[in-house]
Enzyme design. Structure first.
Site, PDB file in Angstrom:
ATOM      1  N   ASP A   1       0.843  -1.190   0.000  1.00 35.92           N
ATOM      2  CA  ASP A   1       0.000   0.000   0.000  1.00 35.92           C
ATOM      3  C   ASP A   1       0.886   1.251   0.000  1.00 35.92           C
ATOM      4  OD1 ASP A   1      -2.747   1.239   0.488  1.00 35.92           O
ATOM      5  OD2 ASP A   1      -1.630   1.998   2.218  1.00 35.92           O
TER       6      ASP A   1
ATOM      7  N   GLU B   1       1.632   0.289  -4.891  1.00 37.39           N
ATOM      8  CA  GLU B   1       1.143   1.577  -5.389  1.00 37.39           C
ATOM      9  C   GLU B   1       2.334   2.526  -5.492  1.00 37.39           C
ATOM     10  OE1 GLU B   1      -3.351   2.283  -3.964  1.00 37.39           O
ATOM     11  OE2 GLU B   1      -1.927   2.172  -2.312  1.00 37.39           O
TER      12      GLU B   1
END
Length: 974
Positions: A668, A697
């Protein structure tokens, strides 16, 4: 405004020189201005302006709290030319007020924002999508202030040195000449001057300067330059307070601190203490002013390096010898009192990292004969282990820990300690703090206390290290799902709803006989299942699971422990571990690999974090002004570039990979991390199992880390073997996720062909300012994920007048592009049956009714599910869709001529030694048929045509020209 005098440049601090070399004894006896913080007649008022995004339809409001106080909701109650306005009044006097712009469902526009009321800011402006909080209108002044022909001002002036001789005011009405005003009265605060100003043309502000006059020179000195009074009552009256050495104009004297004091003393290097006072002193006289117990001072210099000035309120105190932060120090300054020296920037220095980096095992190490404990807390002067009998025991036994190497603390407890409940306590700067072991692998309910665990005893029956084969990362087709979403629907046919065991149940069906849960996922044909956070997170109360609660879980509490609400018994520390292992084993049996979503980039709250409690200031990034960095948008960024944070991330990922036999990790907000850390994670996993995939990400986030070190897409070339979510193809297909009404290729935006082509070719030709992918495994190709609107909901926003059948075609067109593009394919659970969250684009805490996988909808969209399954089967059958090198893509994928809003290309299947000679893919986003000239004569075997897909021939074309229906993908081979 000044007219007709000669100005002199004068140091503001020199106003004190008339009395002494430092501070007048008067200062030690002055009456303190009492600061009432809870009185009924005392309030703090702030005004917040918010400009929503154009076309906004959300009901924004505010969550507001005083510093260190409780928060509450406030509505926007008005509007002006800028946008929405809210007048907030809080009881008591507060130096700082925090606020969040949010909706009732806690969708936030930015993170925590603060208004520094003490510094004079009581009105702020916020623009949608902008992290900045402005103290003046960001687009220029628009307010229409009332104008007065006459104003009356009462001005109170306080000097710390008690010397008012020669000081007076120069005042003037806006746009007119000035006049002298003397201090003609006094009160408990100090001297008082009253004056009236007139301007027949009207004035919105009144100017003044505090100046010193001597015989023959009215402008011998001054405090600051022009200052303006802007707040008047309806009759044009104003009362203000000003203080020597402070430029701010106070409209409320309760904010004024008149007693001299030390406001900060922090150890910032091994030879420096930063000292800050609440008003200036003559720093050159430091030898007679400043003392440190247990340390000798070498020199004192202004903090900002400006040695030209005589007075400052912030200095660097340099010591003769190295400071020992495990020892308590007190610093004193004449008239300012004394203060405990806190640990400051020293813990974020390279020297600290180099000195105290420990590369051994941390946490508890269990054997049946004994358990050893090792805690890393270099700044602690003492440490202990706290032993409890139960999760809610209010009494405890404390045993001291022994100081070990490299800032560690250790002990060994003999005997079989399986199930022992414990925490750590550390003494830092004279204060004791209790914290859970950051490395703990088992916890009590809600994760507030650690537990020693015999991990071998948690293995399910026939636990083994076998897993499905994966030849190349590009073979991965990842299916993203939340544990609770998968099974909680009333017609899921799953017994253990919302649990790890529910996600592992086999052969489940809904009431219509359609496959659900694991049964459905296996039937789809994907290779990997990526679960939203399954570690122990903060925002679900495990003691109240009979009450409705939901969260995605992006708020980590205990990184190395499974989430208790997903177990059948959160009070049993072993249950969650065994049940998660059981789930993973069952997926492996069904030839499905498991990917874990990890969130090392932030914590729920810094002050609650074990990291911060055990080594304050070390594990997080800070801005230059000492505030926490907030590139994540949730209030804090972890500092992966620091050696022990980096070690924790690498150790944690390796632990999950080995103990739980996991097959992949999704990072993340990976862009918060640094490239070195991510490469070390890759290296550690390669030693365990090189087929474990890493994706993340790779957004470019505003965190204080050098651009070239950020683990984002722009630096992908520096991180081989790590995939990045390709937001380029995502937004290119359906429109920007940050603009609800923006369209993309599939829903009608013109001129997107080249952008889509780049995404199909794994983004290898993206400009370096966007991404630097060097291998197709670095591009994760997707159209939707748990974040933002589902693809179906986005299409309903961008194409509200389109018929449902047309939106279905757009949806299938996007999925067709994703599942035939180069790189790693990624799909969101329910995408196959066109999942809706009913317009909720940030459902992180929305109810099950919004988030659950609707198995009735799966039945209603069976035809679309079958098409999706066919695309997956096609991708897995032909390796031409899964090329493993940039060289192959550049030489074996060729785009061919196509009409506007159509993308077509050929794949050299023969050159790749595939199961065909040539494959052609055509994506027609037009609302009408598109004609395409194929690269050679037939027979061309049609494998996909918008309604059906697979490896069986649907139709044979002999002609070189082919017509592709509107909003449809064709896939052909020969």
């Amino acid at each position: 405004m000044l007219r007709g005098y000669k100005q002199f440049i004068f140091l503001a601090a020199a106003i004190i020189l008339a009395v002494s070399n430092f501070l007048s004894p008067f200062m030690q006896t002055i009456a303190s201005a009492e600061k009432t913080t809870q009185g009924l007649d005392q309030t703090t008022a702030v005004t917040i302006h918010y400009q929503p995004a154009e076309g906004n339809a959300k009901d924004w409001n505010l969550w507001v709290w005083p510093k260190d106080g409780e928060g509450q909701a406030f509505e926007f109650t008005g509007e002006d030319e800028f946008g929405l306005t809210a007048e907030i009044v809080l009881p008591g006097i507060h130096d700082e007020v925090g606020f969040i712009v949010r909706t009732d469902s806690w969708e936030k526009d930015g993170g925590d924002r603060f208004i520094n009321v003490q510094s004079g800011n009581d009105e702020v402006w916020v623009k949608a999508g902008d992290e900045h909080t402005y103290t003046s209108p960001p687009d220029g002044e628009y307010r229409d202030f009332p104008a007065f022909e006459r104003v009356k001002v009462k001005l109170h002036y306080f000097r710390y040195d008690g010397n008012y001789e020669g000081w007076n005011l120069w005042t003037w009405p806006e746009g007119k000449d000035g006049k002298r005003v003397d201090f003609a009265a006094e009160d408990d605060f100090g001297k008082v001057a009253e004056f009236e100003l007139e301007n027949p043309e009207g004035m919105t502000k009144a100017g003044f300067i505090v100046r010193k006059s001597i015989e023959g020179n009215d402008w011998a000195g001054k405090e600051f330059s022009d200052r303006f009074i802007t707040k008047f009552d309806e009759n044009g009256n104003a009362e203000i307070w000003i203080v020597q050495g402070t430029e701010r104009i106070y409209y409320n004297p309760a904010y004024i601190e008149k007693d001299p004091k030390i406001v900060n003393a922090s150890m910032d290097t091994f030879n420096q203490i930063t000292l800050e006072t609440n008003f200036p002193f003559q720093w050159r006289d430091w030898e007679s002013i400043i003392e440190i117990d247990n340390a000798n001072i070498k020199e004192v210099v202004p903090f900002d390096g400006d040695e030209e000035k005589d007075f400052t309120n912030k200095v660097r105190v340099i010591t003769e010898d190295k400071l020992d932060f495990r020892q308590s120090y007190k610093i004193s300054a004449v008239s300012f009192g004394e203060a405990e020296v806190k640990i400051g920037d020293i813990v974020r220095s390279k020297e600290f990292d180099d000195t105290f980096y420990y590369d051994g095992k941390l946490g508890n190490q269990y054997t049946k004969n004994q358990t050893s404990f090792r805690l890393w807390s270099p700044t602690a002067s003492e440490a202990s282990i706290v032993l409890y009998d139960s999760w809610d025991d209010q009494t405890a036994e404390e045993l001291p820990l022994n100081r070990g190497e490299k800032g560690t603390w250790t002990t060994v407890l003999k005997g079989n300690q399986n199930g022992l409940i414990y925490n750590y306590k550390v003494k830092i700067g004279g204060e004791w703090t209790e914290a859970t072991d950051p490395y703990v692998r088992a916890v009590t309910v809600n994760g507030d206390r650690g537990v020693v665990m015999d991990l071998d005893s948690t293995d399910p029956k026939k636990w083994n290290k076998q897993k499905p084969k994966l030849k190349n990362p590009e073979d991965s087709i990842i299916y993203e799902v939340h544990i609770r979403d998968l099974s909680i629907h009333e017609d899921s046919g799953i017994k253990h709803k919302g649990k790890f065991l529910g996600a592992a149940e086999k052969s489940t069906l809904n009431s219509k006989g359609e496959k659900t849960g694991l049964n459905h996922i296996k039937d789809l044909g994907v290779t990997h299942v990526q679960f939203l956070p399954i570690y122990d997170y903060r925002t679900v109360d495990e003691t109240k699971l009979d009450e409705p609660q939901y969260n995605w879980g992006y708020d980590p509490k205990n990184y190395n422990v499974p989430e208790g609400s997903y177990s059948t018994d959160p009070y049993d520390p072993a249950a969650r571990i065994t049940e998660l292992k059981t789930m993973i084993q069952e997926y492996h049996k069904e030839q499905l690999r498991v990917v874990m979503d990890v969130v090392y980039n932030h914590v729920f709250a810094v002050n609650e974090s074990s990291f911060h409690k055990l080594v304050p200031g070390y594990y997080f990034r800070y801005n230059e002004d000492g505030t926490l960095a907030n590139g994540t948008g949730v209030g804090n960024d972890t500092a992966s570039e620091r050696k022990m944070m980096q070690k924790f991330i690498v150790d944690s990922v390796a632990y999950w990979a080995e103990e739980y036999n996991l097959d992949g990790f999704r990072f993340d907000l990976m862009g918060i991390h640094d490239t070195e850390t991510m490469n070390k994670v890759r290296k550690a996993l390669d030693k365990i199992d090189p087929t474990i995939i890493i994706i993340g990400e790779g957004w470019d986030l505003n965190t204080p880390l050098a651009a070239e070190r950020k683990a984002n897409q722009k630096n992908a070339e520096d991180m081989p073997g790590i995939g990045h979510f390709n937001d380029g193809i995502r937004d290119g297909l359906k429109g920007s996720v940050f603009d609800e009404l923006d369209k993309g290729f599939v829903n009608g935006k013109q001129g997107m062909e080249n952008f889509v082509q780049q995404g199909i070719a794994a983004g290898l030709e993206y400009p370096g300012t966007m991404a630097t992918y060097k291998d197709p495994e670095q591009a994760v190709t997707y159209a939707e994920a748990h974040d933002n609107h589902t693809l179906w909901d986005k299409l309903e926003l961008t194409n509200p007048d389109a018929a449902e059948e047309s939106r279905k075609k757009m949806h299938k067109l996007a999925s067709s592009i994703i599942l035939t593009s180069q790189g790693i394919s990624f799909v969101h659970a329910g995408q196959e049956f066109m999942r809706t969250k009913y317009g909720d684009h940030n459902s992180y805490k929305s109810p099950d009714s919004v988030n659950q996988l609707d198995w009735d909808r799966r039945t209603d969209f069976s035809g679309e599910v079958d098409y999706f399954k066919g695309l997956i089967k096609l991708r897995k059958h032909y390796k031409s869709f899964r090329m493993t090198s940039a060289e192959d893509i550049q030489s074996k994928l060729e785009f061919i001529d196509a009409p506007d809003n159509t993308v077509a290309y050929r794949l050299d299947a023969k050159g790749l030694k595939d199961r065909a000679k040539e494959i052609v893919v055509i994506h027609n986003a037009n609302t009408e048929t598109a004609k395409i000239t194929l690269p050679g004569k037939g027979p061309w075997h049609l494998l996909a045509e918008g309604k059906q897909a697979g490896i069986k021939t649907l139709k044979i074309y002999q002609s070189k020209t082919i017509e592709v229906p509107a909003q449809t993908s064709f896939i052909l081979k020969r």
